[in-house]
Design a protein around this motif. Structure first.
Motif, PDB file in Angstrom:
ATOM      1  N   GLY A  94      53.504   5.856  52.382  1.00 38.99           N
ATOM      2  CA  GLY A  94      54.355   6.388  53.438  1.00 38.99           C
ATOM      3  C   GLY A  94      55.280   7.461  52.891  1.00 38.99           C
ATOM      4  O   GLY A  94      55.416   7.626  51.678  1.00 38.99           O
ATOM      5  N   ASP A 122      59.279   9.682  59.238  1.00 34.97           N
ATOM      6  CA  ASP A 122      58.205   9.097  58.439  1.00 34.97           C
ATOM      7  C   ASP A 122      56.865   9.797  58.608  1.00 34.97           C
ATOM      8  O   ASP A 122      55.857   9.307  58.146  1.00 34.97           O
ATOM      9  CB  ASP A 122      58.054   7.608  58.773  1.00 34.97           C
ATOM     10  CG  ASP A 122      57.632   7.391  60.213  1.00 34.97           C
ATOM     11  OD1 ASP A 122      57.654   8.372  60.997  1.00 34.97           O
ATOM     12  OD2 ASP A 122      57.276   6.249  60.557  1.00 34.97           O
ATOM     13  N   LYS A 123      56.873  10.958  59.280  1.00 37.10           N
ATOM     14  CA  LYS A 123      55.573  11.592  59.481  1.00 37.10           C
ATOM     15  C   LYS A 123      55.736  13.071  59.793  1.00 37.10           C
ATOM     16  O   LYS A 123      56.355  13.424  60.789  1.00 37.10           O
ATOM     17  CB  LYS A 123      54.846  10.915  60.645  1.00 37.10           C
ATOM     18  CG  LYS A 123      53.475  11.483  60.886  1.00 37.10           C
ATOM     19  CD  LYS A 123      52.865  10.858  62.137  1.00 37.10           C
ATOM     20  CE  LYS A 123      51.509  11.472  62.432  1.00 37.10           C
ATOM     21  NZ  LYS A 123      51.589  12.936  62.643  1.00 37.10           N
ATOM     22  N   PRO A 124      55.183  13.921  58.940  1.00 40.48           N
ATOM     23  CA  PRO A 124      55.231  15.347  59.252  1.00 40.48           C
ATOM     24  C   PRO A 124      54.344  15.659  60.446  1.00 40.48           C
ATOM     25  O   PRO A 124      53.316  15.020  60.643  1.00 40.48           O
ATOM     26  CB  PRO A 124      54.687  16.004  57.978  1.00 40.48           C
ATOM     27  CG  PRO A 124      53.947  14.940  57.245  1.00 40.48           C
ATOM     28  CD  PRO A 124      54.505  13.628  57.670  1.00 40.48           C
ATOM     29  N   ASP A 171      46.171  11.310  57.526  1.00 36.11           N
ATOM     30  CA  ASP A 171      47.430  10.984  56.836  1.00 36.11           C
ATOM     31  C   ASP A 171      47.392   9.558  56.303  1.00 36.11           C
ATOM     32  O   ASP A 171      47.784   9.288  55.166  1.00 36.11           O
ATOM     33  CB  ASP A 171      48.618  11.044  57.815  1.00 36.11           C
ATOM     34  CG  ASP A 171      49.074  12.465  58.056  1.00 36.11           C
ATOM     35  OD1 ASP A 171      48.515  13.375  57.436  1.00 36.11           O
ATOM     36  OD2 ASP A 171      49.988  12.641  58.878  1.00 36.11           O
ATOM     37  N   ASP A 189      47.529   7.956  52.530  1.00 35.75           N
ATOM     38  CA  ASP A 189      48.452   6.877  52.121  1.00 35.75           C
ATOM     39  C   ASP A 189      47.673   5.707  51.536  1.00 35.75           C
ATOM     40  O   ASP A 189      48.083   5.082  50.560  1.00 35.75           O
ATOM     41  CB  ASP A 189      49.219   6.308  53.335  1.00 35.75           C
ATOM     42  CG  ASP A 189      50.280   7.249  53.833  1.00 35.75           C
ATOM     43  OD1 ASP A 189      50.538   8.270  53.174  1.00 35.75           O
ATOM     44  OD2 ASP A 189      50.851   6.959  54.907  1.00 35.75           O
ATOM     45  N   ARG A 238      47.443  -0.445  56.796  1.00 36.52           N
ATOM     46  CA  ARG A 238      48.213   0.821  56.832  1.00 36.52           C
ATOM     47  C   ARG A 238      48.093   1.477  58.201  1.00 36.52           C
ATOM     48  O   ARG A 238      49.059   2.034  58.716  1.00 36.52           O
ATOM     49  CB  ARG A 238      47.684   1.788  55.780  1.00 36.52           C
ATOM     50  CG  ARG A 238      48.089   1.446  54.398  1.00 36.52           C
ATOM     51  CD  ARG A 238      49.138   2.448  53.901  1.00 36.52           C
ATOM     52  NE  ARG A 238      49.701   1.984  52.666  1.00 36.52           N
ATOM     53  CZ  ARG A 238      50.894   1.431  52.565  1.00 36.52           C
ATOM     54  NH1 ARG A 238      51.665   1.314  53.624  1.00 36.52           N
ATOM     55  NH2 ARG A 238      51.329   1.007  51.413  1.00 36.52           N
ATOM     56  N   ARG A 274      51.160   2.188  60.821  1.00 36.23           N
ATOM     57  CA  ARG A 274      51.459   3.513  61.389  1.00 36.23           C
ATOM     58  C   ARG A 274      51.455   3.456  62.923  1.00 36.23           C
ATOM     59  O   ARG A 274      52.328   4.011  63.572  1.00 36.23           O
ATOM     60  CB  ARG A 274      50.439   4.534  60.887  1.00 36.23           C
ATOM     61  CG  ARG A 274      50.589   5.912  61.496  1.00 36.23           C
ATOM     62  CD  ARG A 274      51.888   6.602  61.096  1.00 36.23           C
ATOM     63  NE  ARG A 274      51.956   6.856  59.681  1.00 36.23           N
ATOM     64  CZ  ARG A 274      51.549   7.977  59.100  1.00 36.23           C
ATOM     65  NH1 ARG A 274      51.085   8.952  59.825  1.00 36.23           N
ATOM     66  NH2 ARG A 274      51.640   8.119  57.800  1.00 36.23           N
TER      67      ARG A 274
END
Lengths: 242, 185
Positions: free
Chosen positions: A182, A227-229, B52, B56, B86, B90
């Protein structure tokens, strides 16, 4: 869940619920705590994971884009073999640790002084902590994008962006890659030249443990979630301790 | 790509990656990233987010490979579990907007793909899991599948199926217990 009358069957069902991720956030936290402290329960969870993973045979494989591997490579790259860059950092660090050395001498002098004189003055040099550095490379092409140094005690962050970043479309935002995975947003940074900023206490502790840093390009005026681009990740690099 | 490895070869590569061997890590990535990306794509709404999370996932794999114990877990189980967890993390950290497709539709979706197993071992395990799922009531089977493939909670499943939470819990618990005794019979 703390009911002492629960049976092995209940535990087995709970382990299955945890493995499937069925539980509410509160129940999940409690079950994770149990998993961490109770090996028998953890083994039950693992047994469920093993059974349920067979579902993955039904999942169609899809090739991810090459950018994923490129970014991963940046994260796992051994900076120590990067001829020149580490040398540069060492010499830079020697320059800045000159001040630290001076303050250590001052402390040594104070300690060596036998009389119980009250300490009248604090050394003026900034008390340096561990310095962490990163060389960020571009996700595309792998050229150098910027270099970054971070002092874990003062929370001061130093960034020198390469000219390659100046032409980028969007506002560069800096991210910390957390050790557990993350990312955490640090904020917008200057896309060219040298800049310095101080991290808040909350961010400073994360920066001390982060394993890598990355830069995304965000639309002007837009701040992504912490927490996220939202924009593309254009550069990244592993954080090393000097 | 689609590097094919046996379970043992994959386990060896993962152990070597745990010792800091980057080329072994690349082998693990090449052999498993398409499968794990498929897992992420099932749970997450778009490709960008899934990539993404895939990234991760492999950062975690690289950092935790040293804790992988080939005598206790199969490498693909270990990897799939990380990718799925994960993805769900998210999904749940994002806004609570979810596609609320009824479970039947999701079930169709889950069955749509060909049964593409990467290894003989996996195919065996999948056949056993499916054989045991067949012994469950239809409702329980469908919601357990949805929970796995979409990461839906009890609460979400109860709402989608329009049944009280307690009913959903008892369907699934009963289903899980039966599934487990079948799998270990």
């Amino acid at each position: 869940m703390t009911d002492p009358t629960h049976t092995p069957e209940d535990d087995r069902a709970l382990a299955g619920e945890l493995a499937l991720r069925l539980l509410s956030p509160e129940d999940e936290r409690a079950a994770r705590a149990r998993e961490a402290s109770d090996p028998a329960f953890a083994a039950e969870v693992q047994a469920w994971n093993a059974h349920l993973a067979a579902f993955a045979a039904e999942v169609r494989s899809v090739e991810p884009s090459g950018a994923v591997w490129a970014r991963l490579q940046a994260v796992i790259a051994p900076v120590a073999n990067d001829n020149g860059r580490v040398g540069f950092w060492r010499s830079w660090a020697i320059g800045s640790t000159g001040l630290l050395a001076a303050s250590l001498v001052a402390v040594a002098v104070l300690i060596a002084r036998p009389a119980p004189t009250p300490v009248v003055e604090q050394p003026q040099a900034p008390a340096g902590g561990v310095t962490r550095v990163a060389t960020l490379t571009l996700s595309e092409g792998g050229g150098q994008a910027m270099i970054l140094a971070y002092d874990t005690v003062t929370g001061n962050l130093f960034i020198a962006a390469d000219s390659s970043m100046a032409s980028a479309q969007g506002v560069p935002h800096l991210w910390l890659v957390k050790p557990e995975g993350g990312v955490q947003l640090v904020g917008a940074i200057a896309g060219e030249g040298v800049s310095r900023q101080s991290l808040s206490a909350a961010l400073a502790s994360q920066a001390g443990t982060a394993t890598a840093v990355a830069v995304s390009l965000e639309a002007p005026g837009h701040t992504p979630a912490a927490d996220k681009p939202d924009g593309p990740v254009v550069a990244s690099g592993e954080l090393q301790q000097l | 790509m689609g590097l094919m490895l046996t379970r043992d070869e994959l386990a060896v590569a993962l152990v070597q990656a745990g010792q800091g061997d980057r080329s072994a890590f690349r082998t693990v990535y090449e052999a498993t990233s398409a499968k794990l990306f498929g897992v992420c794509l099932r749970i997450l709404p778009d490709r960008q987010t899934a990539e993404d999370v895939l990234q991760d996932t492999y950062v975690t794999v690289w950092r935790k490979a040293a804790t992988f114990d080939a005598s206790r877990a199969s490498p693909i189980t270990w990897l799939v579990t990380i990718a799925r967890n994960r993805s769900i993390d998210r999904l749940r950290s994002a806004a609570p907007m979810r596609n609320a497709a009824p479970v039947e539709d999701a079930h169709d979706l889950a069955d749509a793909g060909p049964l593409a197993s990467d290894t003989v071992e996996q195919a065996d395990e999948a056949a056993r899991l499916n054989g045991c799922l067949e012994t469950l009531e239809d409702k329980a089977r469908a919601v357990i599948r949805t929970a796995f493939f979409e990461g839906a909670t009890y609460d979400e499943l109860a709402k989608r199926e329009n049944v009280p939470l307690g009913t959903m819990k008892s369907w699934i618990r009963r289903g899980l217990m039966r599934l487990r005794s079948c799998l270990e019979a």
